[in-house]
Design an enzyme around this catalytic site. Structure first.
Site, short mmCIF file in Angstrom:
data_model
loop_
_atom_site.label_atom_id
_atom_site.label_comp_id
_atom_site.label_asym_id
_atom_site.label_seq_id
_atom_site.Cartn_x
_atom_site.Cartn_y
_atom_site.Cartn_z
N ARG A 71 26.72 55.43 36.37
CA ARG A 71 27.38 54.10 36.41
C ARG A 71 26.52 53.07 37.13
NH1 ARG A 71 33.16 54.49 38.58
NH2 ARG A 71 33.28 52.30 37.95
N ASN A 103 36.35 44.73 41.74
CA ASN A 103 35.19 45.30 41.05
C ASN A 103 34.14 45.75 42.05
OD1 ASN A 103 36.62 44.60 38.86
ND2 ASN A 103 35.36 42.85 38.29
N HIS A 120 37.37 47.22 46.82
CA HIS A 120 37.16 48.62 46.46
C HIS A 120 35.72 49.08 46.69
CE1 HIS A 120 40.94 48.41 43.65
NE2 HIS A 120 41.25 48.48 44.93
N THR A 194 42.76 41.58 35.40
CA THR A 194 43.28 42.78 36.08
C THR A 194 44.62 43.17 35.46
OG1 THR A 194 43.97 43.78 38.17
CG2 THR A 194 44.28 41.39 38.00
N SER A 195 44.82 44.50 35.34
CA SER A 195 46.08 44.98 34.75
C SER A 195 47.22 44.93 35.77
CB SER A 195 45.90 46.41 34.24
OG SER A 195 45.58 47.26 35.33
P1 OAD Z 1 42.04 47.71 34.42
O1 OAD Z 1 41.11 48.46 33.55
O2 OAD Z 1 43.28 48.39 34.88
O3 OAD Z 1 42.49 46.37 33.67
C1 OAD Z 1 41.58 45.51 33.06
C2 OAD Z 1 42.32 44.30 32.57
O4 OAD Z 1 41.38 43.40 32.01
C3 OAD Z 1 43.34 44.60 31.45
O5 OAD Z 1 44.57 43.96 31.78
C4 OAD Z 1 42.71 43.99 30.20
O6 OAD Z 1 43.70 43.48 29.31
C5 OAD Z 1 41.88 42.87 30.79
N1 OAD Z 1 40.71 42.46 30.01
C6 OAD Z 1 39.86 43.22 29.27
N2 OAD Z 1 38.85 42.49 28.77
C7 OAD Z 1 39.04 41.22 29.23
C8 OAD Z 1 38.33 39.99 29.07
N3 OAD Z 1 37.20 39.91 28.36
N4 OAD Z 1 38.83 38.88 29.67
C9 OAD Z 1 39.98 38.95 30.40
N5 OAD Z 1 40.69 40.08 30.58
C10 OAD Z 1 40.23 41.19 30.01
O7 OAD Z 1 41.17 47.16 35.65
P2 OAD Z 1 41.64 46.70 37.10
O8 OAD Z 1 42.94 45.98 37.04
O9 OAD Z 1 40.48 46.03 37.71
O10 OAD Z 1 40.03 51.16 41.32
O11 OAD Z 1 41.85 48.11 37.78
C11 OAD Z 1 42.15 48.17 39.14
C12 OAD Z 1 41.52 49.37 39.78
O12 OAD Z 1 41.84 50.55 39.03
C13 OAD Z 1 40.00 49.37 39.78
O13 OAD Z 1 39.43 48.58 40.78
C14 OAD Z 1 39.70 50.82 39.98
C15 OAD Z 1 40.68 51.42 39.00
O14 OAD Z 1 41.08 52.73 39.26
C16 OAD Z 1 39.20 51.90 42.07
O15 OAD Z 1 38.17 52.36 41.62
C17 OAD Z 1 39.66 52.12 43.47
#
Ligand code: OAD
Length: 255
Positions: A71, A103, A120, A194-195
């Site tokens: 990664r 991120n 994170h 973010t989801s």
């Molecule tokens: P997720 O993978 O859960 O969510 C990504 C979000 O981005 C989703 O809601 C998608 O719909 C959206 N998305 C995808 N492409 C996009 C784009 N081009 N523009 C705008 N939105 C887009 O990622 P996070 O919410 O960041 O934790 O996940 C949170 C944490 O879960 C991460 O930091 C990680 C993971 O486990 C750790 O590693 C501690």
């Protein structure tokens, strides 16, 4: 106006002194870094328990570290996209600006953003679990090349791990406090890519809203946070953010 037509959003932005932003994996998707959830998300193919916990690192160090090494290499090859650059530009517009990210890819910093609040950790940093010695990507490369059985060890003999928060681990306290503070004091809060499924990061937009902020969500899809948002801008953040920042510039001349 390129993207803002909502009168309440325009009013909120005109009055704002503090803007805070929370980013998630979605903002880096257009840079080629896979997200965690959703179609093709990392956690749909791989098990977080097997790769993102201290127990698995301790029991299967070689497998876990090879995955993180891979990664690191992916991230090093990726470049910031227009969404990252737009947030750097946005940082100069209000009186106060905070950028909080979940991120670990360091792309905000590579787009020029300073003082990024990383919740994170950062995948491009590594450290020894025994003596705390830090290893840059280049230093870690050297250790990894010479590692016996792909188990990277510090000169003290301790195992080297990436500086990322794994499941079950606490977030860096100081950064979390800064993030809470930013959310509580924000007049406008952007939740980008973010989801909203991982706490405590997912609490920040809610906290901001409870503190009176105007909450804008930028995402390709609806999320669990969408119901709280005052404005939803649906689409790719790499396209929406540059347009939004252009609009904010006209509403909020440089502080
Ligand atoms: P997720 O993978 O859960 O969510 C990504 C979000 O981005 C989703 O809601 C998608 O719909 C959206 N998305 C995808 N492409 C996009 C784009 N081009 N523009 C705008 N939105 C887009 O990622 P996070 O919410 O960041 O934790 O996940 C949170 C944490 O879960 C991460 O930091 C990680 C993971 O486990 C750790 O590693 C501690």
């Amino acid at each position: 106006m390129k993207i803002l037509s909502d009168p309440s959003a325009i009013e909120a932005i005109k009055k704002t002194k503090n803007i805070a932003v929370l980013t998630g994996a979605g903002i880096s998707a257009e840079s080629g870094i896979p997200t965690f959830r959703g179609e093709n998300g990392l956690w749909t193919k791989l098990s977080p328990e097997e790769l993102a916990s201290f127990e698995s690192f301790y029991q299967n160090t070689a497998v876990v570290m090879e995955w993180y090494k891979h990664r690191q290499e992916v991230i090093m090859k990726c470049k910031p996209n227009p969404g990252h650059y737009a947030l750097n530009e946005l940082s100069r517009l209000p009186e106060h600006f905070d950028l909080i990210t979940q991120n670990i890819d360091g792309l905000h910093q590579r787009a020029g953003s300073r003082d990024v609040i990383e919740l994170h950790g950062n995948l491009l940093e590594n450290y020894c679990i025994c003596c705390g010695q830090k290893y840059s990507v280049e230093e870690f490369d050297e250790v990894f090349k010479n590692a016996i059985n792909h188990v990277p060890r510090c000169h003290c003999g301790g195992l080297i791990r990436p500086n990322v928060v794994w499941f079950g681990e606490a977030l860096p306290r100081e950064n979390l406090d800064m993030a809470y503070n930013a959310a509580i004091h924000a007049d406008v809060f952007l939740s980008v890519g973010t989801s909203g499924q991982v706490r405590p990061a997912a609490d920040l937009p809610i906290l901001a809203k409870q503190g009176g902020a105007f909450l804008i969500e930028i995402n390709t899809q609806k999320t669990v946070l969408s119901g709280e948002a005052d404005l939803i801008l649906q689409g790719n953040s790499g396209e929406i953010l540059p347009q939004l920042v252009e609009d904010i510039k006209t509403l909020l001349p440089k502080a």
